[in-house]
Write a protein that holds these residues in place. Structure first.
Motif, mmCIF file in Angstrom:
data_model
loop_
_atom_site.group_PDB
_atom_site.id
_atom_site.type_symbol
_atom_site.label_atom_id
_atom_site.label_comp_id
_atom_site.label_asym_id
_atom_site.label_seq_id
_atom_site.Cartn_x
_atom_site.Cartn_y
_atom_site.Cartn_z
ATOM 1 N N UNK A 23 48.456 55.354 33.507
ATOM 2 C CA UNK A 23 47.942 54.046 33.111
ATOM 3 C C UNK A 23 48.625 53.608 31.816
ATOM 4 N N UNK A 24 49.344 52.503 31.876
ATOM 5 C CA UNK A 24 49.981 51.948 30.681
ATOM 6 C C UNK A 24 49.598 50.481 30.553
ATOM 7 N N UNK A 25 49.679 49.968 29.336
ATOM 8 C CA UNK A 25 49.331 48.568 29.108
ATOM 9 C C UNK A 25 50.275 47.644 29.880
ATOM 10 N N UNK A 26 51.563 47.997 29.916
ATOM 11 C CA UNK A 26 52.531 47.152 30.625
ATOM 12 C C UNK A 26 52.216 47.081 32.114
ATOM 13 N N UNK A 27 51.912 48.224 32.718
ATOM 14 C CA UNK A 27 51.612 48.234 34.153
ATOM 15 C C UNK A 27 50.380 47.385 34.452
ATOM 16 N N UNK A 28 49.364 47.525 33.613
ATOM 17 C CA UNK A 28 48.128 46.765 33.846
ATOM 18 C C UNK A 28 48.374 45.275 33.650
ATOM 19 N N UNK A 29 49.122 44.916 32.623
ATOM 20 C CA UNK A 29 49.405 43.501 32.368
ATOM 21 C C UNK A 29 50.149 42.880 33.555
ATOM 22 N N UNK A 30 51.135 43.596 34.079
ATOM 23 C CA UNK A 30 51.886 43.090 35.234
ATOM 24 C C UNK A 30 50.977 42.950 36.448
ATOM 25 N N UNK A 31 50.156 43.980 36.696
ATOM 26 C CA UNK A 31 49.257 43.949 37.851
ATOM 27 C C UNK A 31 48.227 42.831 37.735
ATOM 28 N N UNK A 32 47.821 42.525 36.496
ATOM 29 C CA UNK A 32 46.821 41.471 36.277
ATOM 30 C C UNK A 32 47.450 40.088 36.230
ATOM 31 N N UNK A 33 48.776 40.035 36.128
ATOM 32 C CA UNK A 33 49.450 38.743 36.050
ATOM 33 C C UNK A 33 49.221 38.035 34.732
ATOM 34 N N UNK A 34 49.151 38.797 33.643
ATOM 35 C CA UNK A 34 48.953 38.213 32.315
ATOM 36 C C UNK A 34 50.081 38.676 31.404
ATOM 37 N N UNK A 35 50.319 37.923 30.351
ATOM 38 C CA UNK A 35 51.334 38.309 29.384
ATOM 39 C C UNK A 35 50.828 39.477 28.547
ATOM 40 N N UNK A 36 51.755 40.150 27.870
ATOM 41 C CA UNK A 36 51.341 41.264 26.998
ATOM 42 C C UNK A 36 50.406 40.741 25.904
ATOM 43 N N UNK A 37 50.722 39.553 25.379
ATOM 44 C CA UNK A 37 49.861 38.972 24.356
ATOM 45 C C UNK A 37 48.473 38.653 24.889
ATOM 46 N N UNK A 38 48.423 38.129 26.132
ATOM 47 C CA UNK A 38 47.126 37.836 26.742
ATOM 48 C C UNK A 38 46.321 39.090 26.968
ATOM 49 N N UNK A 39 47.010 40.168 27.348
ATOM 50 C CA UNK A 39 46.327 41.455 27.524
ATOM 51 C C UNK A 39 45.743 41.928 26.200
ATOM 52 N N UNK A 40 46.583 41.913 25.148
ATOM 53 C CA UNK A 40 46.155 42.446 23.851
ATOM 54 C C UNK A 40 45.041 41.606 23.221
ATOM 55 N N UNK A 41 44.930 40.357 23.646
ATOM 56 C CA UNK A 41 43.831 39.519 23.152
ATOM 57 C C UNK A 41 42.488 40.100 23.582
ATOM 58 N N UNK A 42 42.446 40.650 24.791
ATOM 59 C CA UNK A 42 41.194 41.196 25.317
ATOM 60 C C UNK A 42 41.045 42.691 25.027
ATOM 61 N N UNK A 43 42.153 43.410 25.071
ATOM 62 C CA UNK A 43 42.123 44.858 24.839
ATOM 63 C C UNK A 43 43.299 45.217 23.939
#
Length: 203
Positions: A23-43
């Motif tokens: 489990x990596x942040x990049x993999x989850x961000x891609x799977x969720x269809x969000x930018x890295x910045x959008x991911x980091x906003x929530x987690x």
């Protein structure tokens, strides 16, 4: 679906396909269809994501217990121990909430003691309900918790699970023991203890 929920669902899918170790942040961000910045906003970190996944897993369990308790209470509003019955009913059948994903989430969280803080708080709250809010003798409530937790962990990690018949026999036995124990406990407190000397008349 809100972005936060979409990220959590994507993380679950990554765990299902690749395992918690990958489990990596990049993999989850891609799977969720969000930018890295959008991911980091929530987690803001992997630990924050794991904490969110763990909270989501516990919320599902909490909701299931509440639904089952409400069902028992509706069947008999005057019944005692409805939460204990719900606790045992939850593990009567191997439940799909206890799947490989949940096991991976809990196993990963166990590597970081701080991530388990909310888990401990949840189980403490459940124990409080079983032992103090359920109108049962404390030992009867504790018995329900020990058996329920034991079967849940057996299912969660595949620890030599019992057969369906064995599971039902054990749960029926424990339910009967709780009922019998509570009945004798209530009788002992509602009236004089068996064998007690009658009160002496005054002079």
């Amino acid at each position: 679906m809100q972005t936060r929920e979409r990220i959590l669902q994507a993380a679950i899918e990554v765990i299902r396909t690749d395992g918690a170790a990958n489990l990596t942040l990049d993999r989850v961000a891609i799977a969720a269809g969000v930018s890295k910045g959008g991911f980091l906003y929530h987690f803001g970190s992997k630990d924050a994501l794991m904490a969110g996944l763990l909270d989501e897993t516990l919320a599902v369990l909490d909701d299931e217990l509440d639904i089952r308790e409400a069902r028992f209470r509706a069947a008999d509003p005057a019944a005692r121990g409805t939460f204990a019955l719900a606790y045992l009913d939850y593990v009567r059948e191997p439940y799909k909430a206890a799947d490989d994903t949940s096991a991976s989430i809990l196993a990963a969280a166990a590597l970081d003691d701080e991530l388990l803080a909310n888990t401990r708080a949840t189980f403490e709250r459940w124990q409080e309900r079983l032992m103090h809010d359920d109108k049962l003798a404390e030992t009867a409530g504790l018995l329900a918790r020990i058996v329920g937790d034991g079967l849940w962990l057996i299912d969660l990690f595949g620890l030599a699970p019992p057969t369906k018949a064995e599971r039902h026999e054990v749960l029926d036995l424990v339910s009967a023991m709780i009922s019998d124990h509570d009945a004798s406990h209530s009788a002992g407190h509602d009236g004089e203890a068996p064998g007690a000397e009658p009160p002496q008349a005054g002079p």
